[in-house]
Write a protein that holds these residues in place. Structure first.
Motif, PDB file in Angstrom:
ATOM      1  N   PRO A  41      -0.569   7.647  12.093  1.00  0.00           N
ATOM      2  CA  PRO A  41      -0.223   8.976  11.619  1.00  0.00           C
ATOM      3  C   PRO A  41      -0.079   8.661   9.730  1.00  0.00           C
ATOM      4  O   PRO A  41      -0.516   9.462   8.955  1.00  0.00           O
ATOM      5  N   TYR A  42       0.493   7.461   9.585  1.00  0.00           N
ATOM      6  CA  TYR A  42       0.634   7.197   7.990  1.00  0.00           C
ATOM      7  C   TYR A  42      -0.743   6.900   7.311  1.00  0.00           C
ATOM      8  O   TYR A  42      -1.209   7.596   6.416  1.00  0.00           O
ATOM      9  N   PHE A  43      -1.907   6.232   8.114  1.00  0.00           N
ATOM     10  CA  PHE A  43      -3.193   6.047   7.644  1.00  0.00           C
ATOM     11  C   PHE A  43      -3.757   7.438   7.647  1.00  0.00           C
ATOM     12  O   PHE A  43      -4.752   7.757   6.781  1.00  0.00           O
ATOM     13  N   PHE A  44      -3.532   8.441   8.660  1.00  0.00           N
ATOM     14  CA  PHE A  44      -4.205   9.479   8.639  1.00  0.00           C
ATOM     15  C   PHE A  44      -3.595  10.472   7.384  1.00  0.00           C
ATOM     16  O   PHE A  44      -4.736  11.414   6.724  1.00  0.00           O
ATOM     17  N   GLN A  45      -2.631  10.656   7.115  1.00  0.00           N
ATOM     18  CA  GLN A  45      -2.153  11.211   5.917  1.00  0.00           C
ATOM     19  C   GLN A  45      -2.666  10.865   4.717  1.00  0.00           C
ATOM     20  O   GLN A  45      -3.016  11.190   3.892  1.00  0.00           O
ATOM     21  N   VAL A  54      -5.621   2.611  -0.451  1.00  0.00           N
ATOM     22  CA  VAL A  54      -4.187   3.099  -1.058  1.00  0.00           C
ATOM     23  C   VAL A  54      -3.082   2.454   0.167  1.00  0.00           C
ATOM     24  O   VAL A  54      -1.987   2.148  -0.191  1.00  0.00           O
ATOM     25  N   SER A  55      -3.464   2.938   1.461  1.00  0.00           N
ATOM     26  CA  SER A  55      -2.626   2.157   2.380  1.00  0.00           C
ATOM     27  C   SER A  55      -2.080   0.654   2.365  1.00  0.00           C
ATOM     28  O   SER A  55      -0.833   0.382   2.405  1.00  0.00           O
ATOM     29  N   TYR A  56      -3.081  -0.150   2.162  1.00  0.00           N
ATOM     30  CA  TYR A  56      -2.775  -1.553   2.114  1.00  0.00           C
ATOM     31  C   TYR A  56      -2.109  -2.024   0.942  1.00  0.00           C
ATOM     32  O   TYR A  56      -1.432  -2.967   0.629  1.00  0.00           O
ATOM     33  N   ALA A  57      -2.245  -1.330  -0.091  1.00  0.00           N
ATOM     34  CA  ALA A  57      -1.622  -1.474  -1.424  1.00  0.00           C
ATOM     35  C   ALA A  57      -0.131  -0.847  -1.310  1.00  0.00           C
ATOM     36  O   ALA A  57       0.830  -1.778  -2.115  1.00  0.00           O
ATOM     37  N   GLU A  58       0.339  -0.098  -0.304  1.00  0.00           N
ATOM     38  CA  GLU A  58       1.666   0.250  -0.150  1.00  0.00           C
ATOM     39  C   GLU A  58       2.378  -0.499   0.905  1.00  0.00           C
ATOM     40  O   GLU A  58       3.350  -1.011   0.876  1.00  0.00           O
ATOM     41  N   VAL A  87     -13.829   2.483  -8.922  1.00  0.00           N
ATOM     42  CA  VAL A  87     -13.118   3.558  -9.563  1.00  0.00           C
ATOM     43  C   VAL A  87     -12.122   2.936 -10.563  1.00  0.00           C
ATOM     44  O   VAL A  87     -11.472   2.041 -10.488  1.00  0.00           O
ATOM     45  N   GLU A  88     -12.257   3.776 -11.716  1.00  0.00           N
ATOM     46  CA  GLU A  88     -11.749   3.396 -12.807  1.00  0.00           C
ATOM     47  C   GLU A  88     -10.073   3.488 -12.963  1.00  0.00           C
ATOM     48  O   GLU A  88      -9.404   2.652 -13.343  1.00  0.00           O
ATOM     49  N   ASP A  89      -9.490   4.525 -12.301  1.00  0.00           N
ATOM     50  CA  ASP A  89      -8.079   4.667 -12.058  1.00  0.00           C
ATOM     51  C   ASP A  89      -7.542   3.833 -11.205  1.00  0.00           C
ATOM     52  O   ASP A  89      -6.288   3.735 -10.547  1.00  0.00           O
ATOM     53  N   THR A  90      -8.227   2.666 -10.597  1.00  0.00           N
ATOM     54  CA  THR A  90      -7.532   1.785  -9.450  1.00  0.00           C
ATOM     55  C   THR A  90      -6.585   0.898 -10.135  1.00  0.00           C
ATOM     56  O   THR A  90      -6.914  -0.003 -10.883  1.00  0.00           O
ATOM     57  N   ASP A  91      -5.520   0.822  -9.534  1.00  0.00           N
ATOM     58  CA  ASP A  91      -4.479  -0.026 -10.106  1.00  0.00           C
ATOM     59  C   ASP A  91      -4.496  -1.582  -9.785  1.00  0.00           C
ATOM     60  O   ASP A  91      -5.632  -1.820  -9.098  1.00  0.00           O
ATOM     61  N   LEU A  92      -3.696  -2.389 -10.077  1.00  0.00           N
ATOM     62  CA  LEU A  92      -3.634  -3.686  -9.755  1.00  0.00           C
ATOM     63  C   LEU A  92      -3.260  -3.993  -8.338  1.00  0.00           C
ATOM     64  O   LEU A  92      -4.210  -4.949  -7.698  1.00  0.00           O
ATOM     65  N   GLY A 116       3.288  -9.349  -0.347  1.00  0.00           N
ATOM     66  CA  GLY A 116       3.629  -8.159  -0.947  1.00  0.00           C
ATOM     67  C   GLY A 116       2.504  -7.391  -1.596  1.00  0.00           C
ATOM     68  O   GLY A 116       2.213  -6.436  -1.353  1.00  0.00           O
ATOM     69  N   GLN A 117       1.778  -8.117  -2.539  1.00  0.00           N
ATOM     70  CA  GLN A 117       0.554  -7.465  -3.107  1.00  0.00           C
ATOM     71  C   GLN A 117      -0.773  -7.741  -2.513  1.00  0.00           C
ATOM     72  O   GLN A 117      -1.966  -7.650  -3.054  1.00  0.00           O
ATOM     73  N   LEU A 118      -0.655  -8.329  -1.159  1.00  0.00           N
ATOM     74  CA  LEU A 118      -1.862  -8.538  -0.357  1.00  0.00           C
ATOM     75  C   LEU A 118      -2.759  -9.618  -1.028  1.00  0.00           C
ATOM     76  O   LEU A 118      -4.132  -9.544  -1.115  1.00  0.00           O
ATOM     77  N   THR A 119      -2.363 -10.630  -1.708  1.00  0.00           N
ATOM     78  CA  THR A 119      -3.045 -11.684  -2.318  1.00  0.00           C
ATOM     79  C   THR A 119      -3.321 -12.871  -1.211  1.00  0.00           C
ATOM     80  O   THR A 119      -3.050 -13.918  -1.468  1.00  0.00           O
ATOM     81  N   LEU A 120      -3.832 -12.355  -0.379  1.00  0.00           N
ATOM     82  CA  LEU A 120      -4.176 -13.118   0.751  1.00  0.00           C
ATOM     83  C   LEU A 120      -5.601 -14.095   0.615  1.00  0.00           C
ATOM     84  O   LEU A 120      -6.454 -13.271   0.087  1.00  0.00           O
TER      85      LEU A 120
END
Length: 964
Positions: free
Chosen positions: A354-358, A329-333, A82-87, A35-39
């Motif tokens: 296409p998702y990564f391009f967007q 952003v992509s791997y966070a989602e 970046v300061e606004d990076t979320d968890l 889920g949250q990529l805690t691999l």
């Protein structure tokens, strides 16, 4: 691993045993569950690149490695701070491992594709960077874009500026950190607005970049009310603009030139401009970056230079940070699928590409190494900063300031000029800003022959034209006043509304002119020029758009579609759309005088007349006092009233005619006569009143009430209406949704010329003609038969304006003159003289005209009189014929009687003669018998003496008869 074109090599990514395959499946399943990529194992984000030098390859490697936590010692800022990076992004940052592989770019597009497959796509590449030499490599960049786009891998260019990469139908996954060449237009427009230049001449190549630049310029100058006075296109590598520049100098007003050309082509253009004297004082040249590099670039030219364009390392840094940020952003989602890692399997494309391009498209760097970095929908850089440079002595480029261009929102475009820097202008040492135009005082004016605005008379010289019509000499379209052969052609005299207006303009605004006739007022909608979107105007507008004329004074409707290509003054004639129809005749027939009474009332009146006449005859016939003689009078006794006299009396009283004879004598007859006279008075008064109602107040069929009339919205088969094809009125109906039904009906029966349609209305072929109110009011006013009328209220209000070449300096002066003409009543006097024709008005408006009776209304009465006269003549002929026949019969009877009498007398005489002869014969026979001696035994002496005496008497009688 083998390349996509060669043999497969052994590689741990490509050769799997069954146990290894199950291991990979297990790992991917584990990734989706976390889920949250805690691999515990990092995910490799591979970035490929085609670069122009080894130094840039090394810089890319260091920049990418600096993104990883274990390589923070490199002097490259980490995107993960970046300061606004979320968890979720923090956990993704700790789970992503960035690495890079790069190759040297090749000028061959095929070689470029092979190198990409062999050395870049042999790993699962998430994105590809391109940095190529400045020229000659755009085809290889296109090949790289095609290859990456096929596998849906985003590709970021850091120095490709050609417009072809903005086409997302072809380059689906292409982005760039530099703005394309045609985005310089935004900076140009800002410069034009800053210096107040309102008219420009565009010189651009006909390639895709040139067309994109011109199209963007057209859309931008409309917002700033800047006119493109002329557009000169040339084929790249084949420059032939000498004639166009000569025409600019001789016929156009604008002196601000916008040049988009490659360096070599710009050199030829500067040479041609120098030969035409267009690099002198008063001219302004604004150039693109390529043209600034020409060796003969004129001193005083202005240009734009893209800031940070040559700093490849800054662009690499910003591009890598954009890719890293999109990866976070992509791997966070979600967990992305693995990109393709070879070129052999063409069916395997990156499903999450296409998702990564967007996500890459949505990223931005507010404070990147190259400034604010973000992308628009086509993948081009939104915000770019340019240096404003001025070519000064010794070809030195002096930076005057900067322009920050926001291609997405032009309102954010900002210009900053260093006022301490002196601007050098072409051909002069003066610091004053050139006006950007020249004012020619002799203009080439076009008009169109259309009544009542421009009327044309043939075969008049200039003096007669001025004296008789107060007009001016006008020349046919295409005539050259410099050619003596055409000047000797027959002279045409133009006069009318527009000519008086033009003569007043020339006095008020102070210019001279040559007047020419154009073949048509307008051609709308405009034709397209081959496969381009540029309209090919014809007629009077075409003369202005193509730069052949300076002004057009004609019945030109001011429309937004026209105003894109020419300038318009304020309206000199306000008008709308109205309807012309033929006045309907009064609904009166030959027997209209019978209309006051119904048929049954007429029958009863006639029956009553004859009954009264019969009653009066009977009353007089049986009255004992119908015959009398005055006491002591010598007059003979009068006869009683007969039936014919009673009939004559009844008709005379009814028709109020004098009665000389045959009046009733009895008291009852006279009472009945008085009652009949009262009846006749009431009937005649009622008839007269109703006749006035039916004839005097009779109106024709109601006129059309306007565009909403039911006869126009739902017409019958025998009701036709039309306008002129391709006109402003036609386009008005075309773009009005609520009038779509009317437009479809009219479209099939529209006319090519207004004069034809007006003639069709007058002949009855067309029931209604929809056109400009000014022309139709003129046609109704000049109609001598007063048959044409305008119907309904005006709709689609607009105005006629004076058209001038785009950006013409005369526009404001003509507008001010028109406003003055409206204020002092000059325009109203023109309306009265030419449109409403107040001095020659013959027809009164329908609602004010007295409804007098005419021959058409009372024709039946005259026909009745004629029938009466003819009937009288026929009766007198019959009477004469009858009398003649009677006389002939009487004469014949007399002759017959006389003949009969004569015949009878003859018969009687003959009868008497025969009787006499018979008597004589008898007597002779008797005498003969007596004379004959009788036998002796029969007679005695006495008898014989008597017989002898008788015979002597008979003999004397016979002798007497014979004598008679």
């Amino acid at each position: 691993m083998r390349s996509c074109w060669g043999r497969r090599r052994s590689d741990p990514w490509m050769v799997f045993s069954k146990s290894s395959a199950w291991t990979i499946v297990y790992m991917m399943t584990s990734l989706s569950l976390l889920g949250q990529l805690t691999l515990s194992l990092p995910i490799n984000i591979h970035i490929g690149a085609l670069l122009d030098s080894e130094a840039h390859r090394l810089f890319l490697a260091r920049t990418v490695q600096a993104l990883n936590p274990l390589h923070s010692s490199f002097n490259v800022p980490r995107i993960l701070s970046v300061e606004d990076t979320d968890l979720s992004q923090e956990s993704a940052a700790n789970s992503l491992l960035f690495n890079a592989s790069s190759i040297i770019a090749h000028s061959s597009p095929i070689r470029t594709a092979l190198l990409m497959c062999r050395h870049l796509l042999n790993h699962p590449v998430y994105a590809i960077l391109i940095s190529q030499p400045a020229s000659g490599y755009h085809l290889s960049a296109a090949a790289a874009s095609y290859t990456a786009g096929f596998y849906r891998i985003p590709i970021l260019s850091i120095n490709n500026r050609e417009s072809l990469f903005s086409d997302k139908n072809v380059h689906k996954s292409f982005l760039r950190t530099v703005s394309p060449y045609f985005h310089q237009v935004d900076g140009w427009v800002k410069l034009l607005a800053h210096f107040g230049w309102k008219s420009v001449i565009v010189i651009s190549s006909s390639n895709q970049d040139g067309r994109m630049l011109f199209n963007r310029l057209q859309s931008q100058v409309e917002k700033q009310e800047i006119a493109i006075e002329k557009s000169i296109e040339f084929e790249e590598g084949v420059v032939d603009v000498d004639k166009d520049l000569a025409n600019v100098k001789s016929a156009l007003h604008g002196r601000v030139f916008l040049l988009f050309a490659q360096t070599k082509d710009a050199a030829y253009i500067f040479q041609a401009a120098h030969s035409q004297g267009l690099l002198t004082a008063g001219n302004v040249w604004i150039l693109t970056e390529q043209a600034l590099d020409a060796a003969n670039c004129p001193i005083g030219a202005l240009g734009l230079k893209l800031l940070h364009y040559d700093n490849t390392e800054d662009h690499i840094t910003d591009a890598v940070q954009i890719i890293a940020q999109a990866s976070l952003v992509s791997y966070a989602e979600k967990h992305l699928s693995v990109p393709p890692n070879n070129c052999n399997d063409t069916s395997f494309t990156w499903t999450d590409g296409p998702y990564f391009f967007q996500n890459v498209l949505k990223q931005s760097l507010p404070h990147g190494r190259t400034g604010q970095l973000s992308f628009d929908d086509t993948g081009d850089r939104k915000v770019a900063e340019y240096h404003i440079v001025n070519v000064q002595a010794e070809k030195q480029l002096v930076v005057l300031g900067s322009i920050t261009v926001d291609s997405h929102d032009s309102s954010n475009t900002r210009i900053t000029l260093d006022r301490r820097k002196r601007i050098v202008w072409p051909g002069t040492d003066s610091p004053d800003v050139p006006k950007g135009f020249t004012m020619a005082t002799h203009l080439k004016v076009y008009t169109v022959a259309e009544a009542p605005f421009t009327l044309v008379e043939q075969g008049l010289n200039a003096s007669m034209c001025e004296e008789v019509f107060r007009g001016v000499v006008c020349h046919p379209h295409g005539r050259s006043l410099l050619n003596p052969a055409t000047v000797r052609d027959p002279v045409q005299c133009c006069w009318g509304y527009n000519i008086d207006l033009l003569k007043s303009f020339s006095i008020s605004v102070e210019f001279s002119f040559d007047l020419f006739l154009a073949p048509a007022t307008q051609h709308f909608p405009p034709e397209k020029k081959n496969s381009t979107d540029e309209p090919a105007w014809s007629g009077v507008l075409g003369e202005l758009v193509h730069g052949d004329g300076d002004m057009a004074v004609a019945a030109l409707t001011i429309m937004p579609e026209h105003a894109k290509h020419v300038d318009f003054s304020k309206p000199f004639k306000y008008l709308g759309i109205t309807i012309l129809e033929k006045k309907q005749p009064r609904a009166s027939t030959l027997n209209s005088f019978f209309q006051p009474f119904t048929s049954d009332l007429w029958v009863l009146a006639m029956v009553c007349l004859h009954v009264v006449a019969l009653a009066m005859y009977l009353l007089d016939r049986f009255s004992p006092f119908s015959r009398y003689v005055l006491p002591g009078g010598d007059e003979p006794e009068e006869d009683a009233l007969n039936l014919s006299s009673a009939m004559w009396f009844a008709w005379g009283v009814l028709l109020n005619s004098g009665i000389g004879e045959g009046t009733p004598r009895s008291f009852g007859g006279r009472v009945l006569g008085m009652v009949w006279a009262g009846f006749a008075m009431i009937m005649v008064a009622s008839y007269t009143a109703n006749l006035a109602a039916f004839l005097v107040l009779d109106r024709p069929q109601s006129s059309l009430t306007g565009v909403n009339d039911a006869r126009l919205r739902n017409p019958s088969e025998n009701f036709t209406f039309a306008t002129v094809s391709g006109s402003a009125v036609d386009f008005y109906f075309k773009r009005q949704v609520e009038l779509a039904t009317m437009y479809r009906i009219m479209e099939k029966q529209n006319y090519n010329d207004s004069a034809q349609a007006i003639a069709a209305v007058k002949s009855g072929e067309l029931q209604a003609f929809i056109w400009d109110s000014a022309r139709l009011e003129y046609e109704a006013a000049k109609d001598k038969d007063c048959e044409l009328v305008t119907a309904g209220e005006l709709f689609g209000r607009s105005g006629y304006g004076v058209a001038l070449r785009k950006g013409s300096p005369w526009t404001s002066k003509v507008t001010l003159a028109i406003l003055g003409f409206h204020e002092n009543g000059f325009m109203e006097s023109l309306d009265n003289r030419y449109i409403y024709m107040r001095n020659n008005t013959q027809c009164l408006p329908e609602e004010n005209a007295p409804a007098t009776l005419g021959l058409q209304n009372m024709a039946g009465v005259f026909i009745l009189v004629g029938i009466g006269i003819a009937g009288g003549i026929i009766l007198i002929i019959i009477e004469i014929s009858y009398k003649r026949s009677q006389v002939a019969k009487q004469r014949q009877a007399r002759v017959t009687r006389m003949a009969f009498d004569r015949w009878r007398r003859t018969i009687d005489r003959r009868k008497k003669e025969r009787q006499r002869q018979a008597n004589m014969a008898n007597m002779v026979r008797a005498v003969t018998i007596d004379i004959t001696p009788a036998p002796p035994h029969h007679l005695n002496a006495a008898e014989e003496g008597r017989n002898s005496h008788e015979r002597r008497k008979i003999a004397r009688g016979l002798t007497l008869s014979a004598n008679i």
